[in-house]
Write a protein that holds these residues in place. Structure first.
Motif, PDB file in Angstrom:
ATOM      1  N   GLY A  21       0.869  -1.262  -0.090  1.00  0.00           N
ATOM      2  CA  GLY A  21      -0.071   0.069   0.121  1.00  0.00           C
ATOM      3  C   GLY A  21       0.901   1.122  -0.179  1.00  0.00           C
ATOM      4  N   CYS A  22       0.038   2.209   0.049  1.00  0.00           N
ATOM      5  CA  CYS A  22       0.777   3.936   0.188  1.00  0.00           C
ATOM      6  C   CYS A  22       1.455   4.017   1.605  1.00  0.00           C
ATOM      7  N   SER A  23       2.485   4.681   1.736  1.00  0.00           N
ATOM      8  CA  SER A  23       3.092   5.026   2.988  1.00  0.00           C
ATOM      9  C   SER A  23       2.298   6.183   3.439  1.00  0.00           C
ATOM     10  N   ALA A  24       2.356   7.346   2.521  1.00  0.00           N
ATOM     11  CA  ALA A  24       1.748   8.647   2.862  1.00  0.00           C
ATOM     12  C   ALA A  24       1.136   9.252   1.632  1.00  0.00           C
ATOM     13  N   ARG A  41       1.674   4.814   7.241  1.00  0.00           N
ATOM     14  CA  ARG A  41       2.514   3.580   7.903  1.00  0.00           C
ATOM     15  C   ARG A  41       3.736   3.840   8.548  1.00  0.00           C
ATOM     16  N   GLY A  42       4.168   5.132   8.311  1.00  0.00           N
ATOM     17  CA  GLY A  42       5.173   5.713   9.043  1.00  0.00           C
ATOM     18  C   GLY A  42       6.745   5.040   8.608  1.00  0.00           C
ATOM     19  N   ASP A  43       6.654   4.787   7.569  1.00  0.00           N
ATOM     20  CA  ASP A  43       7.763   4.137   7.002  1.00  0.00           C
ATOM     21  C   ASP A  43       8.706   4.906   5.752  1.00  0.00           C
ATOM     22  N   VAL A  44       7.985   6.052   5.642  1.00  0.00           N
ATOM     23  CA  VAL A  44       8.735   6.814   4.626  1.00  0.00           C
ATOM     24  C   VAL A  44       8.907   8.398   5.522  1.00  0.00           C
ATOM     25  N   PRO A  45      10.075   8.808   5.165  1.00  0.00           N
ATOM     26  CA  PRO A  45      10.115  10.180   6.040  1.00  0.00           C
ATOM     27  C   PRO A  45       9.151  11.236   5.235  1.00  0.00           C
ATOM     28  N   MET A  46       8.675  11.994   6.191  1.00  0.00           N
ATOM     29  CA  MET A  46       7.620  13.016   5.453  1.00  0.00           C
ATOM     30  C   MET A  46       8.590  14.203   4.757  1.00  0.00           C
ATOM     31  N   SER A  47       9.773  14.179   4.805  1.00  0.00           N
ATOM     32  CA  SER A  47      10.339  15.141   3.944  1.00  0.00           C
ATOM     33  C   SER A  47      10.651  14.749   2.558  1.00  0.00           C
ATOM     34  N   SER A  48      10.069  13.569   2.197  1.00  0.00           N
ATOM     35  CA  SER A  48      10.226  13.018   0.873  1.00  0.00           C
ATOM     36  C   SER A  48       9.324  14.072  -0.081  1.00  0.00           C
ATOM     37  N   ASP A  71      15.965   6.647  -4.759  1.00  0.00           N
ATOM     38  CA  ASP A  71      16.523   5.998  -3.392  1.00  0.00           C
ATOM     39  C   ASP A  71      15.582   5.233  -2.735  1.00  0.00           C
ATOM     40  N   GLY A  72      14.801   4.350  -3.486  1.00  0.00           N
ATOM     41  CA  GLY A  72      13.906   3.476  -3.232  1.00  0.00           C
ATOM     42  C   GLY A  72      12.657   3.639  -2.663  1.00  0.00           C
ATOM     43  N   VAL A  73      12.301   5.206  -2.943  1.00  0.00           N
ATOM     44  CA  VAL A  73      10.941   5.587  -2.737  1.00  0.00           C
ATOM     45  C   VAL A  73      10.253   6.035  -3.929  1.00  0.00           C
ATOM     46  N   SER A  74       9.097   5.712  -3.894  1.00  0.00           N
ATOM     47  CA  SER A  74       8.261   5.698  -5.380  1.00  0.00           C
ATOM     48  C   SER A  74       7.215   7.002  -5.079  1.00  0.00           C
ATOM     49  N   TYR A  75       7.362   8.030  -5.878  1.00  0.00           N
ATOM     50  CA  TYR A  75       6.513   9.192  -5.976  1.00  0.00           C
ATOM     51  C   TYR A  75       5.334   8.829  -7.204  1.00  0.00           C
ATOM     52  N   VAL A  76       4.076   8.911  -6.660  1.00  0.00           N
ATOM     53  CA  VAL A  76       2.889   8.762  -7.822  1.00  0.00           C
ATOM     54  C   VAL A  76       2.171  10.004  -7.505  1.00  0.00           C
ATOM     55  N   ASN A  90       7.635   3.141  -0.175  1.00  0.00           N
ATOM     56  CA  ASN A  90       8.873   2.437  -0.309  1.00  0.00           C
ATOM     57  C   ASN A  90       8.701   0.913  -0.745  1.00  0.00           C
ATOM     58  N   ARG A  91       7.563   0.744  -1.098  1.00  0.00           N
ATOM     59  CA  ARG A  91       7.056  -0.689  -1.459  1.00  0.00           C
ATOM     60  C   ARG A  91       6.764  -0.995  -3.156  1.00  0.00           C
ATOM     61  N   ASN A  92       6.660  -2.102  -3.588  1.00  0.00           N
ATOM     62  CA  ASN A  92       6.422  -2.406  -4.980  1.00  0.00           C
ATOM     63  C   ASN A  92       4.905  -2.223  -5.103  1.00  0.00           C
TER      64      ASN A  92
END
Length: 442
Positions: A21-24, A41-48, A71-76, A90-92
């Motif tokens: 799912g989505c992190s944020a 989920r709290g697994d991606v920094p909010m600064s992303s 860096d392993g983070v996807s932005y949609v 940060n997931r597929n």
């Protein structure tokens, strides 16, 4: 398209395919300032979110892709009016699912606030946050139907007392998008089959591109929880018998359904079975790549006289059966920007020169099948050059509507309405063919 078994069919029913799912989710203004965000989920920094904006600012608009990875983070993301809706993970994750969910968010916010823009977000922080909380759970899409969300998140931002932990039943059963207690004095279903024709004809009369884009729209005013079954001619969309003139079956491509359609049933026996949402919705879309006989054929003879005048002779011929009539026909013929002193002569309709679009517009209110009409135009033209490059000339555009007619020959054979109370319901069906991108090069 909405070709899934629902975007979150209810709490607890998550598809295996949505393994991540989505992190944020962030809503940002065009400068990249965060208006509101929800960390699921709290697994991606909010600064992303700042990294995303840096990407957007660096790239030219035409080069920015809807999905970015760093860096392993996807932005949609999607852009609407003056805001960005951004999902990070940060997931597929299934990117198409996330894009569809973001567009659903846009629809929900528009339904609540009339428009989705920076001001409407700022004015409705509480409701927006509550909606973000209900529409996604731990990064998985849940309730996305405005009518159901409005049962317990009101326009004023008030919520039902959740102390007893009870959710509306619509959110916990398979038909989360419909309220069970709907009642109508008169039960009716309106079904519109609309086909749009996209066509491009070359200067020598050859067909360069032709396709049909079809939509079946419904308006349901039915009580209770009705189960509907729709039968289209022959094997649902494909009808051999009705197309003996073409000698082949209709090969539909890119068929997509509203989330209410039971896909497993369609895949097993080609039945379109569904419990409809209340009110208006788009049941299905389809596309047909086929050689279409142009419904309105245009012939143009342009006679240029150097440094003096240009003359147009436009012939329009309808190539459908005489019993059908095309309405609101508009033939737009481009002319040079410095054309002046226009003169027109036509066998039907009216002709106007529109200098703001450098074109003549020939309007024909009703164009019966099997007819041919002629229009002549004359312009003074001080700076005409014979060496104008043919590929720089804009094409003639044709607009029209033909009611009670479909190009593909698709037909609604039956619409069965089954409801436990056994009421009788009236189905109404209309057909309409319209011009999409319908162009003739000159």
């Amino acid at each position: 398209g909405e070709g899934g078994e629902g975007l979150g069919r209810g709490v607890g029913k998550r598809q295996e395919s949505m393994a991540a799912g989505c992190s944020a989710i962030f809503i940002l203004d065009l400068k990249g300032k965060i208006l509101i965000s929800r960390n699921y989920r709290g697994d991606v920094p909010m600064s992303s979110a700042q990294r995303f904006i840096n990407h957007i600012m660096e790239e030219d608009d035409t080069n920015v892709k809807p999905v970015l990875e760093e860096d392993g983070v996807s932005y949609v993301y999607v852009k609407h009016e003056n805001v960005y809706l951004l999902a990070v993970t940060n997931r597929n994750v299934n990117a198409a699912m996330v894009v569809l969910f973001l567009y659903r968010m846009v629809d929900v916010f528009k339904d609540y606030f009339g428009a989705l823009e920076e001001e409407s977000i700022r004015d409705n922080f509480v409701i927006v946050y509550e909606l973000m909380d209900e529409m996604m759970d731990f990064g998985y899409p849940q309730a996305t139907e405005p009518k159901i969300l409005q049962l317990y998140i009101t326009q004023e931002g008030e919520k039902l007392d959740r102390s007893n932990k009870q959710l509306p039943p619509e959110l916990t059963n398979a038909v989360y998008y419909r309220n069970e207690n709907i009642k109508y004095k008169k039960n009716e279903v309106f079904l519109d089959v609309i086909e749009s024709v996209n066509l491009l004809v070359n200067t020598n009369g050859t067909l360069l591109r032709s396709e049909i884009v079809g939509t079946i729209k419904m308006k349901c005013q039915l009580s209770g929880m009705p189960d509907l079954r729709l039968g289209l001619n022959d094997r649902v969309q494909f009808d051999r018998a009705g197309h003996s003139t073409r000698g082949k079956a209709i090969e539909m491509e890119d068929v997509s359904f509203h989330q209410c359609v039971k896909l497993s049933r369609f895949e097993s026996d080609r039945t379109i079975s569904f419990v409809p949402p209340d009110g208006e919705f788009e049941l299905m879309k389809y596309r047909l790549n086929t050689q279409i006989k142009p419904l309105i054929w245009i012939e143009a003879v342009i006679d240029k006289h150097k440094h003096s005048r240009v003359e147009y002779m436009i012939k329009a011929r309808s190539q459908f059966k005489p019993r059908s009539v095309a309405n609101k026909v508009e033939i737009i013929i481009p002319v040079p920007p410095d054309a002046d002193t226009p003169k027109f002569k036509t066998s039907i309709g009216s002709v106007k020169y529109k200098p703001e679009i450098d074109a003549i517009v020939w309007n024909i209110k009703q164009f019966p099948g099997g007819k041919e009409f002629l229009m002549r135009a004359h312009f003074g033209l001080p700076s005409i050059h014979d060496d104008e490059e043919p590929d720089k000339k804009p094409p003639i555009t044709v607009k029209f509507e033909i009611p009670y007619f479909t190009v593909s020959g698709i037909q609604v054979r039956y619409l069965k309405i089954i409801e436990r109370s056994g009421y009788a319901a009236l189905p109404w069906v209309r057909y309409l063919t319209t011009s999409g991108s319908y162009e003739v090069r000159v």
